[in-house]
Design an enzyme around this catalytic site. Structure first.
Site: not given
Length: 170
Positions: A29, A135, A137
């Site tokens: 990002c 994303h 994570e």
């Protein structure tokens, strides 16, 4: 553009030197935006095509053709590069992820931000710098996911990506 100011951070000179020496760098990002603004990756991340912040689950695919569900949350996530750069990225297999539908078809309707050619993630020509807008994570454990494939266990498919990276790094 997001990342434009961060590229001038004193720390970024160390990141650039590390990457240029062959060190592995991964940006998600805002990190992807900074890597592009620092010229460690080609292209730029622009305002979303609809001019609105996007926060939802989407699907991305890679050369396997399998669709992977993953969250996005950004207002400036529309990947852009000129046609020559795009052709080079694809010819050199540097596009690591494309936005797709739930069965792996790369379609304009599956693109949450208007990214050119549905590009969701890329790497540099030496394959040591990686950037992606979605994303991973945020969903590395199945408990974090709004859905989970049957039999996946505690580790999500995205945790496998981080484990593979750890092995790759040595």
């Amino acid at each position: 553009r997001c990342g434009a100011i961060a590229r001038f951070s004193p720390m970024m000179q160390s990141v650039i030197e590390f990457a240029n020496a062959g060190g592995k760098v991964f940006g998600v990002c805002n990190g992807f935006q900074i890597l592009c603004e620092s010229h460690l990756l080609p292209g730029a991340l622009l305002r979303n095509g609809n001019q609105q912040f996007v926060c939802k689950n989407v699907f991305i695919t890679n050369d396997s053709g399998r669709a992977y569900k993953i969250p996005v949350a950004h207002g400036e996530g529309r990947y852009y590069a000129n046609e020559k750069t795009l052709d080079e990225l694809e010819a050199n297999e540097q596009v690591i992820f494309y936005y797709c539908d739930e069965i792996g078809h790369i379609t304009p309707d599956a693109n949450p931000n208007g990214a050119i050619r549905n590009i969701a993630g890329i790497c540099n020509s030496t394959r040591n710098v990686f950037g992606m807008m979605p994303h991973p994570e945020r969903v590395h454990r199945s408990a974090q996911m709004s859905w989970a494939p049957r039999g996946v266990g505690a580790a999500s498919p995205w945790l496998r990506m981080f484990r593979n990276a750890r092995v790759w790094l040595g």
